[in-house]
Design an enzyme around this catalytic site. Structure first.
Site, PDB file in Angstrom:
ATOM      1  CG  ASP A  32      -2.153   0.932   1.189  1.00 40.85           C
ATOM      2  OD1 ASP A  32      -3.067   0.722   1.133  1.00 40.85           O
ATOM      3  OD2 ASP A  32      -1.635   2.122   1.310  1.00 40.85           O
ATOM      4  CG  ASP A  69      -2.776   3.534  -2.279  1.00 38.67           C
ATOM      5  OD1 ASP A  69      -4.061   2.726  -2.165  1.00 38.67           O
ATOM      6  OD2 ASP A  69      -2.419   3.901  -1.398  1.00 38.67           O
ATOM      7  CD  GLU A  70      -5.724  -1.565  -0.403  1.00 38.22           C
ATOM      8  OE1 GLU A  70      -5.991  -2.322   0.541  1.00 38.22           O
ATOM      9  OE2 GLU A  70      -6.256  -0.578  -0.613  1.00 38.22           O
TER      10      GLU A  70
HETATM   11  P1  TTP Z   1      -5.169   5.075   1.378  1.00 33.10           P
HETATM   12  O1  TTP Z   1      -4.384   4.006   0.929  1.00 33.10           O
HETATM   13  O2  TTP Z   1      -6.476   4.642   2.016  1.00 33.10           O
HETATM   14  O3  TTP Z   1      -4.497   6.260   1.846  1.00 33.10           O
HETATM   15  P2  TTP Z   1      -3.291   6.930   1.576  1.00 33.10           P
HETATM   16  O4  TTP Z   1      -2.366   6.140   0.460  1.00 33.10           O
HETATM   17  O5  TTP Z   1      -3.452   8.345   1.106  1.00 33.10           O
HETATM   18  O6  TTP Z   1      -2.609   7.063   2.687  1.00 33.10           O
HETATM   19  P3  TTP Z   1      -2.022   5.556   3.665  1.00 33.10           P
HETATM   20  O7  TTP Z   1      -0.500   6.232   3.879  1.00 33.10           O
HETATM   21  O8  TTP Z   1      -2.503   5.660   5.098  1.00 33.10           O
HETATM   22  O9  TTP Z   1      -1.944   4.531   2.746  1.00 33.10           O
HETATM   23  O10 TTP Z   1      -6.020   5.363   0.047  1.00 33.10           O
HETATM   24  C1  TTP Z   1      -5.226   5.679  -1.528  1.00 33.10           C
HETATM   25  C2  TTP Z   1      -5.685   7.119  -2.150  1.00 33.10           C
HETATM   26  O11 TTP Z   1      -7.214   6.919  -2.268  1.00 33.10           O
HETATM   27  C3  TTP Z   1      -5.548   8.186  -1.210  1.00 33.10           C
HETATM   28  O12 TTP Z   1      -4.125   8.692  -1.416  1.00 33.10           O
HETATM   29  C4  TTP Z   1      -6.689   9.006  -1.989  1.00 33.10           C
HETATM   30  C5  TTP Z   1      -7.649   8.150  -2.111  1.00 33.10           C
HETATM   31  N1  TTP Z   1      -8.798   8.233  -0.933  1.00 33.10           N
HETATM   32  C6  TTP Z   1      -9.751   9.140  -1.382  1.00 33.10           C
HETATM   33  O13 TTP Z   1      -9.904   9.958  -2.209  1.00 33.10           O
HETATM   34  N2  TTP Z   1     -10.805   9.263  -0.263  1.00 33.10           N
HETATM   35  C7  TTP Z   1     -10.483   8.271   0.909  1.00 33.10           C
HETATM   36  O14 TTP Z   1     -11.482   8.541   1.643  1.00 33.10           O
HETATM   37  C8  TTP Z   1      -9.513   7.347   0.793  1.00 33.10           C
HETATM   38  C9  TTP Z   1      -9.385   6.414   2.193  1.00 33.10           C
HETATM   39  C10 TTP Z   1      -8.622   7.179   0.049  1.00 33.10           C
HETATM   40 MG    MG Z   2      -2.266   4.121   0.618  1.00 36.57          MG
END
Ligand code: TTP
Ligand code: MG
Length: 401
Positions: A10, A108-109
């Protein structure tokens, strides 16, 4: 007993990290990607916040007006989805280098099943280090990785390791690892379930693991049973790949046998254009290019080349195909059928379904996305007459074409 090696990868603060990558001035600063805050009056929510911004208490899904109150000096940016998708694709391609058993969960995962790759990439930890390094070298971004024998623990681990982290749960240590963690980490424990579990006296995952499965089942139904299994480190779900289709291609039979190299080349290029257009539309790339030719005496030959990278680029495929065509025309001169296909496929956000069988539409209506392809075909017909009869969509062939 051999255990699976499941990775959950992720990206860290993904959208915000991309913004910091593209704008060096934003690095080390609180960056908030989401709706326009309009000086605190904006509507909408935060998509994500850089780790610097998270220190102010800002997080995904928070109203943008609230974020603005918490950090008015932050850098507020609208999302640039195209750019994030482009980088996402690149990341998935990198992951694919390590295992073809890949399940992209979100932008992103992804999960990766790397069971049996030890000889290639070493221990699970050194494998994950290699992946993190490759992602960082190629994109300048950091990822967090969890490794375990199943999906749910791998995901919990990547979460706990953030940012830029790496955690590994050794096989056999699953229950021990999970026991002290808060129950909110378990999949299937949403807000409502969390509250009920709390009322029932459950605080840690270990409390659930040692509880009566039947009682959880009575209260929560099937989900209760699942939660009990997950709490005990049991999760047999597979990493769901989209690698069902083996190859995709186009081929055509000439109305009459053709020896004019120019006609053969033009037809081949046309087939490549139709194919690559469709591939880019569907989000599919291929690594092995196969050219097929049937001569006037019905002898059929294929020649293939595997590229360094997956591609859907017609220029690259043309170059390879042309080289192979020249080799093949040394065998005989008169061509009856020509075909091009790509195998060794990579599916990214693909809309292909496994059992999709379709004839290729060669004359789509004007205004359709295939209009350019149609124009190309028409010009071909004008120049060479009706030599191109029809291109057949080749579906799910196991041996390249
Ligand atoms: P995530 O992987 O949940 O968050 P992140 O990558 O920003 O942070 P982390 O380091 O905790 O993983 O989500 C990936 C992307 O998806 C994030 O950058 C933006 C988008 N997203 C939204 O647009 N709305 C949301 O509510 C979430 C959770 C994510
Ligand atoms: Mg992320």
């Amino acid at each position: 007993m051999s255990h699976r090696v499941i990775l959950h990868i992720d990206m860290d603060a993904f959208f915000a990290a991309v913004e910091q990558l593209d704008n060096p001035g934003y690095r080390g600063k609180p960056v908030i990607v989401g709706a326009d805050p309009k000086g605190g009056k904006g509507r909408g929510v935060v998509s994500t916040a850089s780790y610097e911004a998270r220190k102010y208490g800002i997080h995904s899904a928070m109203p943008i007006s609230k974020a603005y109150k918490l950090c008015p000096e932050g850098i507020y940016i609208r999302p640039r989805m195209k750019r994030y998708e482009e980088i996402s694709k690149r990341i998935m391609e990198i992951l694919y280098e390590f295992s073809p058993v890949i399940e992209q969960v979100s932008i992103d995962e992804a999960f990766l099943d790397c069971t049996g790759t030890e000889k290639l990439f070493g221990s699970p930890i050194s494998l994950a280090k290699k992946i993190k390094k490759r992602i960082h070298e190629e994109t300048g971004l950091t990822a967090s990785i969890g490794i375990a024998c199943n999906k749910s623990i791998a995901k919990i681990l990547s979460d706990l390791s953030k940012p830029d982290g790496l955690l590994y749960c050794e096989p056999g240590k699953e229950r021990e690892f999970l026991a002290p963690l808060e129950i909110k980490h378990l999949w299937g424990v949403g807000e409502k379930t969390f509250k009920t579990l709390n009322k029932m006296g459950f605080r840690k995952i270990g409390d659930i693991a040692s509880s009566d499965k039947e009682e959880l089942k009575r209260v929560f139904g099937k989900n209760g049973e699942r939660i009990w299994y997950l709490a005990n480190g049991i999760d047999n779900r597979q990493v769901e790949t989209y690698h069902i289709r083996k190859s995709i291609g186009k081929e055509t039979t000439f109305q009459r046998d053709v020896s004019d190299i120019e006609v053969i080349e033009k037809t081949l290029f046309y087939l490549i254009d139709v194919l690559t257009f469709e591939m880019s539309e569907k989000g599919v790339k291929g690594k092995t290019v196969t050219l097929k030719i049937r001569f006037d005496d019905f002898t059929t030959f294929t020649r293939r080349k595997t590229l360094i990278e997956h591609t859907d680029d017609s220029v690259i495929i043309r170059e390879v195909a042309l080289q192979k065509l020249k080799e093949m025309l040394k065998i005989r001169k008169k061509v009856r059928l020509i075909g091009i296909s790509l195998s060794n496929l990579l599916f990214i956000n693909s809309t292909y379904s496994s059992d999709e069988i379709r004839q290729n539409e060669l004359f789509p209506g004007e205004g359709s996305k295939s209009y350019e392809v149609q124009k190309l075909l028409q010009s071909l017909k004008k120049q060479y007459g009706d030599v191109v009869k029809r291109a057949i969509f080749i579906n799910d062939r196991k041996n390249g074409m």
